[in-house]
Design a protein around this motif. Structure first.
Motif, mmCIF file in Angstrom:
data_model
loop_
_atom_site.group_PDB
_atom_site.id
_atom_site.type_symbol
_atom_site.label_atom_id
_atom_site.label_comp_id
_atom_site.label_asym_id
_atom_site.label_seq_id
_atom_site.Cartn_x
_atom_site.Cartn_y
_atom_site.Cartn_z
ATOM 1 N N PRO A 76 0.826 -1.212 0.000
ATOM 2 C CA PRO A 76 0.000 0.000 0.000
ATOM 3 C C PRO A 76 0.855 1.255 0.000
ATOM 4 C CG PRO A 76 0.000 -1.046 2.170
ATOM 5 C CD PRO A 76 0.684 -2.001 1.242
ATOM 6 N N SER A 77 0.332 2.292 -0.620
ATOM 7 C CA SER A 77 1.044 3.569 -0.659
ATOM 8 C C SER A 77 1.016 4.216 0.719
ATOM 9 C CB SER A 77 0.395 4.506 -1.677
ATOM 10 O OG SER A 77 0.417 3.932 -2.965
ATOM 11 N N THR A 79 0.467 6.943 3.683
ATOM 12 C CA THR A 79 -0.577 7.950 3.900
ATOM 13 C C THR A 79 -0.068 9.326 3.459
ATOM 14 O OG1 THR A 79 -1.453 6.693 5.767
ATOM 15 C CG2 THR A 79 -2.044 9.036 5.631
ATOM 16 N N VAL A 117 2.188 3.963 6.590
ATOM 17 C CA VAL A 117 0.732 3.866 6.457
ATOM 18 C C VAL A 117 0.080 4.028 7.822
ATOM 19 C CG1 VAL A 117 -1.189 2.436 5.678
ATOM 20 C CG2 VAL A 117 1.003 2.327 4.480
ATOM 21 N N ARG A 138 -7.377 1.793 6.300
ATOM 22 C CA ARG A 138 -6.142 2.530 6.053
ATOM 23 C C ARG A 138 -6.479 3.977 5.716
ATOM 24 N NH1 ARG A 138 -3.235 3.108 1.082
ATOM 25 N NH2 ARG A 138 -4.807 1.770 0.117
ATOM 26 N N THR A 140 -5.731 6.996 3.805
ATOM 27 C CA THR A 140 -4.939 7.236 2.596
ATOM 28 C C THR A 140 -4.509 8.689 2.450
ATOM 29 O OG1 THR A 140 -6.953 7.584 1.279
ATOM 30 C CG2 THR A 140 -6.073 5.343 1.394
ATOM 31 N N GLU A 141 -5.276 9.621 3.071
ATOM 32 C CA GLU A 141 -4.935 11.042 2.929
ATOM 33 C C GLU A 141 -5.508 11.823 4.098
ATOM 34 O OE1 GLU A 141 -5.134 12.797 -1.043
ATOM 35 O OE2 GLU A 141 -6.281 14.473 -0.199
ATOM 36 N N ASP A 150 -9.741 4.075 3.518
ATOM 37 C CA ASP A 150 -9.931 2.897 2.668
ATOM 38 C C ASP A 150 -10.174 1.717 3.598
ATOM 39 O OD1 ASP A 150 -9.748 0.662 1.068
ATOM 40 O OD2 ASP A 150 -7.783 1.129 0.236
ATOM 41 N N THR A 170 -13.037 2.464 -0.837
ATOM 42 C CA THR A 170 -11.698 3.053 -0.870
ATOM 43 C C THR A 170 -11.729 4.555 -0.617
ATOM 44 O OG1 THR A 170 -11.851 3.400 -3.263
ATOM 45 C CG2 THR A 170 -10.910 1.309 -2.506
ATOM 46 N N ASN A 171 -12.912 5.135 -0.461
ATOM 47 C CA ASN A 171 -12.985 6.608 -0.397
ATOM 48 C C ASN A 171 -13.985 7.113 0.631
ATOM 49 O OD1 ASN A 171 -15.215 5.685 -1.775
ATOM 50 N ND2 ASN A 171 -15.183 7.259 -3.339
#
Length: 202
Positions: A76-77, A79, A117, A138, A140-141, A150, A170-171
């Motif tokens: 995963p990318s 945060t 993350v 998770r 994400t932002e 997510d 995811t959002n």
């Protein structure tokens, strides 16, 4: 006077090979075995040259790196933290509530780091009842007045027993509005048209 061309009559070996091929073809079409007395058929496969040693399949050869990479999931990318103060407020949050369970007894929200993350898990259980709220996933932002999750949102047995709302996205967007001291999930009727207020405090 034009010369007369001599007609060539096929030899005995040629005629026998043709006859043998006709017998074999007739046997295959009829679904029968080849007669035992059929003439010998030349082995056509023996005349095909073998593949070079470098091109032959090897059962012990490992898969190519390209094939192995296709089955490896990407990590995963990290945060995306666009506001460090907001990230600090989320790490030091003051709990979570769902209005059906109550605003007085907040449930805990655990924030932990997995590399770069940020992982969130918050839950609230009804006192003396079956109602449960779970938010996990998770982050994400994180921006100045919002964060994106997510993961899973789950509401069970509240406001009525038998209600079951579970959804992964995811959002999921939690945002602060009107200078309030909490992030509120901005999807209010995501399950069954009931309006759910899910708040995470700071």
């Amino acid at each position: 006077m034009a010369p007369v061309r001599e007609k060539r009559i096929p030899g005995k070996g040629y005629r026998e090979m043709v006859r043998a091929l006709i017998v074999v073809a007739a046997g295959l079409l009829a679904g029968c075995a080849i007669p035992a007395d059929a003439p010998n058929v030349p082995d056509l496969a023996a005349s095909v040259p073998a593949a070079p040693a470098g091109l032959r399949a090897s059962p012990d050869r490992p898969p190519s790196p390209e094939v192995a990479q296709e089955t490896t999931p990407l990590p995963p990318s990290p945060t995306r933290i666009l506001d460090q103060d907001a990230a600090l407020r989320l790490r030091g949050n003051g709990g979570i509530t769902l209005q059906w369970i109550g605003w007085e007894d907040r449930g805990p929200v655990d924030i932990r780091q997995n590399g770069g993350v940020m992982i969130l898990r918050g839950m609230q259980n009804a006192q003396g009842g079956p109602g449960k709220l779970l938010v996990e996933g998770r982050v994400t932002e994180i921006g100045p007045d919002y964060f994106i999750l997510d993961g899973l949102v789950s509401i069970v047995d509240t406001p009525d027993e038998g209600r079951l709302c579970r959804q992964r996205r995811t959002n999921w967007r939690f945002a602060v509005t009107q200078n309030r001291k909490y992030w509120r999930l901005r999807e209010f009727e995501w399950c069954d048209l009931l309006t759910d207020y899910i708040d995470i405090y700071f």
